[in-house]
Design an enzyme around this catalytic site. Sequence first.
Site, mmCIF file in Angstrom:
data_model
loop_
_atom_site.group_PDB
_atom_site.id
_atom_site.type_symbol
_atom_site.label_atom_id
_atom_site.label_comp_id
_atom_site.label_asym_id
_atom_site.label_seq_id
_atom_site.Cartn_x
_atom_site.Cartn_y
_atom_site.Cartn_z
ATOM 1 N N ARG A 57 -8.763 -2.128 6.844
ATOM 2 C CA ARG A 57 -8.206 -1.459 8.025
ATOM 3 C C ARG A 57 -9.072 -1.647 9.266
ATOM 4 O O ARG A 57 -8.572 -1.572 10.390
ATOM 5 C CB ARG A 57 -7.954 0.026 7.740
ATOM 6 C CG ARG A 57 -6.803 0.251 6.761
ATOM 7 C CD ARG A 57 -6.524 1.719 6.546
ATOM 8 N NE ARG A 57 -7.609 2.422 5.924
ATOM 9 C CZ ARG A 57 -7.801 2.519 4.605
ATOM 10 N NH1 ARG A 57 -6.960 1.954 3.780
ATOM 11 N NH2 ARG A 57 -8.824 3.183 4.127
ATOM 12 N N GLU A 94 -19.022 6.640 -4.787
ATOM 13 C CA GLU A 94 -19.081 7.883 -5.561
ATOM 14 C C GLU A 94 -19.168 7.564 -7.059
ATOM 15 O O GLU A 94 -19.940 8.147 -7.801
ATOM 16 C CB GLU A 94 -17.829 8.706 -5.251
ATOM 17 C CG GLU A 94 -17.982 10.152 -5.602
ATOM 18 C CD GLU A 94 -16.743 10.940 -5.188
ATOM 19 O OE1 GLU A 94 -15.896 10.395 -4.452
ATOM 20 O OE2 GLU A 94 -16.648 12.092 -5.631
HETATM 21 P P1 AMP Z 1 -17.796 5.387 3.742
HETATM 22 O O1 AMP Z 1 -18.498 4.154 3.256
HETATM 23 O O2 AMP Z 1 -17.975 6.577 2.833
HETATM 24 O O3 AMP Z 1 -18.121 5.709 5.192
HETATM 25 O O4 AMP Z 1 -16.243 5.103 3.635
HETATM 26 C C1 AMP Z 1 -15.591 4.446 4.627
HETATM 27 C C2 AMP Z 1 -14.425 3.630 4.095
HETATM 28 O O5 AMP Z 1 -13.611 4.343 3.159
HETATM 29 C C3 AMP Z 1 -13.535 3.269 5.241
HETATM 30 O O6 AMP Z 1 -13.198 1.887 5.111
HETATM 31 C C4 AMP Z 1 -12.332 4.166 5.140
HETATM 32 O O7 AMP Z 1 -11.179 3.440 5.399
HETATM 33 C C5 AMP Z 1 -12.342 4.682 3.700
HETATM 34 N N1 AMP Z 1 -12.225 6.174 3.594
HETATM 35 C C6 AMP Z 1 -13.177 7.008 3.100
HETATM 36 N N2 AMP Z 1 -12.776 8.295 3.122
HETATM 37 C C7 AMP Z 1 -11.532 8.278 3.670
HETATM 38 C C8 AMP Z 1 -10.567 9.321 4.009
HETATM 39 N N3 AMP Z 1 -10.802 10.616 3.757
HETATM 40 N N4 AMP Z 1 -9.400 8.948 4.588
HETATM 41 C C9 AMP Z 1 -9.156 7.617 4.855
HETATM 42 N N5 AMP Z 1 -10.011 6.614 4.557
HETATM 43 C C10 AMP Z 1 -11.193 6.923 3.981
#
Ligand code: AMP
Length: 172
Positions: A57, A94
């Site tokens: 995305r 996670e």
């Molecule tokens: P992070 O590495 O934890 O910052 O996760 C970011 C990635 O996970 C991004 O590419 C987001 O598109 C996806 N993502 C994580 N949590 C969500 C959420 N609550 N809603 C939508 N996309 C999420």
Amino acid sequence: MLDKAIRRIPDFPKPGILFYDITGVLVQPDAFTYCIDRLAERCKAAGADAIAGIESRGFLFAAPLADRLKLPLILIRKKGKLPGKTYSCKYSLEYGTAEIEAHVDDIKPGQKIIVIDDLIATGGTLKAARTLIEQGGATVASFLGVVGLPFLHYRQVLDPTPVLTLIDYDAE
Ligand code: AMP
């Protein structure tokens, strides 16, 4: 306007996660243009000389921005998708681990790169992207996200690189 365009989907992709869905932004031209305008201002202020987008995305925002600003577009993809020689970085999720890659030839030493994703949650993906970019001798000027979930403390994870998001939510 942005808040109205972002759909919240509870328990997706698994129970307990509130998914912030940016497809509602893509189908509203005014909201999409608003995002690209704001992100473009930030890229100009940071003096970036390349844009990197995170699969998948993040590509949707990085590509129009690179075209608008006439800057190189670097794709950061999941392992095994890029055909050429790559830098790679593993990071923790996670449950388990993930790995992202970027083409060696696409990152030029000394470049100041802006990294974009649709949403910043824990910051783990962007931190790994920074490691990739630094392997190429470039630096991350700033991280940009359309949506931020600051209660997951991504600023500490991404420190000292500046982070800008267009809208923040305080619950998941
Ligand atoms: P992070 O590495 O934890 O910052 O996760 C970011 C990635 O996970 C991004 O590419 C987001 O598109 C996806 N993502 C994580 N949590 C969500 C959420 N609550 N809603 C939508 N996309 C999420």
